[in-house]
Design an enzyme around this catalytic site. Sequence first.
Site, short mmCIF file in Angstrom:
data_model
loop_
_atom_site.label_atom_id
_atom_site.label_comp_id
_atom_site.label_asym_id
_atom_site.label_seq_id
_atom_site.Cartn_x
_atom_site.Cartn_y
_atom_site.Cartn_z
N LYS A 127 22.38 -1.97 -14.49
CA LYS A 127 23.25 -2.64 -15.46
C LYS A 127 23.83 -1.64 -16.46
CE LYS A 127 19.26 -4.05 -18.08
NZ LYS A 127 18.29 -3.70 -17.03
N LYS A 158 14.43 8.34 -23.76
CA LYS A 158 15.19 7.54 -24.75
C LYS A 158 15.65 8.43 -25.89
CE LYS A 158 14.95 3.19 -23.27
NZ LYS A 158 13.67 2.67 -22.82
N LYS A 191 23.04 4.85 -8.54
CA LYS A 191 22.02 3.80 -8.45
C LYS A 191 22.57 2.52 -9.11
CE LYS A 191 17.70 2.48 -10.58
NZ LYS A 191 17.50 1.97 -11.86
P1 ADP Z 1 18.56 -1.56 -14.51
O1 ADP Z 1 18.58 -0.20 -13.88
O2 ADP Z 1 19.70 -2.43 -14.08
O3 ADP Z 1 18.38 -1.49 -16.01
P2 ADP Z 1 15.80 -2.30 -14.52
O4 ADP Z 1 15.39 -0.90 -14.87
O5 ADP Z 1 15.66 -3.38 -15.54
O6 ADP Z 1 17.29 -2.27 -13.95
O7 ADP Z 1 15.08 -2.71 -13.16
C1 ADP Z 1 13.99 -3.55 -13.03
C2 ADP Z 1 13.35 -3.21 -11.70
O8 ADP Z 1 14.31 -3.45 -10.65
C3 ADP Z 1 12.97 -1.72 -11.60
O9 ADP Z 1 11.62 -1.48 -11.90
C4 ADP Z 1 13.23 -1.39 -10.15
O10 ADP Z 1 12.04 -1.59 -9.39
C5 ADP Z 1 14.26 -2.40 -9.69
N1 ADP Z 1 15.59 -1.80 -9.54
C6 ADP Z 1 16.59 -1.76 -10.45
N2 ADP Z 1 17.68 -1.18 -9.95
C7 ADP Z 1 17.37 -0.84 -8.67
C8 ADP Z 1 18.10 -0.21 -7.62
N3 ADP Z 1 19.36 0.16 -7.77
N4 ADP Z 1 17.47 -0.01 -6.44
C9 ADP Z 1 16.18 -0.41 -6.27
N5 ADP Z 1 15.45 -1.01 -7.23
C10 ADP Z 1 16.02 -1.23 -8.42
#
Ligand code: ADP
Length: 322
Positions: free
Chosen positions: A193, A111, A190
């Site tokens: 959001k 961060k 990947k």
């Molecule tokens: P973002 O990357 O959209 O901010 P988060 O970090 O809030 O998503 O994700 C919450 C959980 O969802 C993560 O701990 C992970 O296990 C899963 N996750 C998020 N994006 C992916 C992805 N592209 N592929 C697999 N798992 C994912």
Amino acid sequence: MKIILTGIQPSGALHLGNYFGAMQPAIELQSHGQAVYFIADYHALTSVTKADDLRSYTFDVAAGLLACGLDPSRTILFRQSDVPQVHELAWLLSIVTPMGLLERAHSYKDKIAQGAETNHGLFAYPVLMAADILLYNSDLVPVGRDQKQHLEIARDIAQKFNDRFGPVFKLPEPVIREATAIVPGIDGRKMSKSYGNTISLFGNEKEIKKAVMGIKTDSTPIDQPKQIEGSVLGQLMQAVDPEKYENFKVYGSAPGIGYGDLKKDLLAAIQKRFQPFQEKYRHYQTHPGEVEGVLHDGANRARALAAPILEKARRATGLSSS
Ligand code: ADP
Ligand code: TRP
């Protein structure tokens, strides 16, 4: 019975990556012990700055989990902030947490590297997470690979507390979901959001169609064979409909089939797989009281589990009178 605990942050609208990476595995695990799942709204406050957003994302995660098959009669589902006792435990843990342990946390260092404003909440994030885990005597904690270090920190803190005050906490075992493939987003990175490359789980039809039709493909002409295996289209189809994928790979690569047609196939597969969940989700949208009822009941059950453990920790430190 083993306690299986995990938290999901309500930090954005749910997407296919969240479903395959976190929600589906959590739902599958609910039959392997007493599942205790919570919506980590205190944690999400470190990144969500608008109250209305936090409320709507919190609803999204709760309604989404229920719509996708979480069974509230067996699984305890609650909102983290409905059990504020976790902060008392976080304080008790913070006094045995060395600064260096938190300074070494990747999530905090990342961060800072991204230029985020530093604050105490971000720094103390792993202590609150340790409290989440230890407050319920968790045995198993399923998390994505990015959370592995936070689990190590939680174990370290539990051990330090036990060393100083006696055997109060069980050391939790992480269950790292290495096997979950990273779901690619429509631009090939990947799905996340923060990249704006998501296919939403509960968005409207138009939104989902727009995202799928926008999937990045190469410029192979329609009359040439295409490489489906490993492509974004291929990987998404593999996640959404593994059986169909076996055919998709073969006919999709044949000359004469255009990417537009393949995207329509993927869209149909997404609709087929998620429509039942979307219908349930819409039901909860029009009956938010049902979701609130589940969270309320979950919070009561969570508080009942937490109370004796917090009391034991208070006693061990000398806070309670007996
Ligand atoms: P973002 O990357 O959209 O901010 P988060 O970090 O809030 O998503 O994700 C919450 C959980 O969802 C993560 O701990 C992970 O296990 C899963 N996750 C998020 N994006 C992916 C992805 N592209 N592929 C697999 N798992 C994912
Ligand atoms: N930090 C986790 C994440 O970002 C969410 C979380 C908070 C959590 N508390 C937890 C996960 C306790 C497991 C156990 O994904």
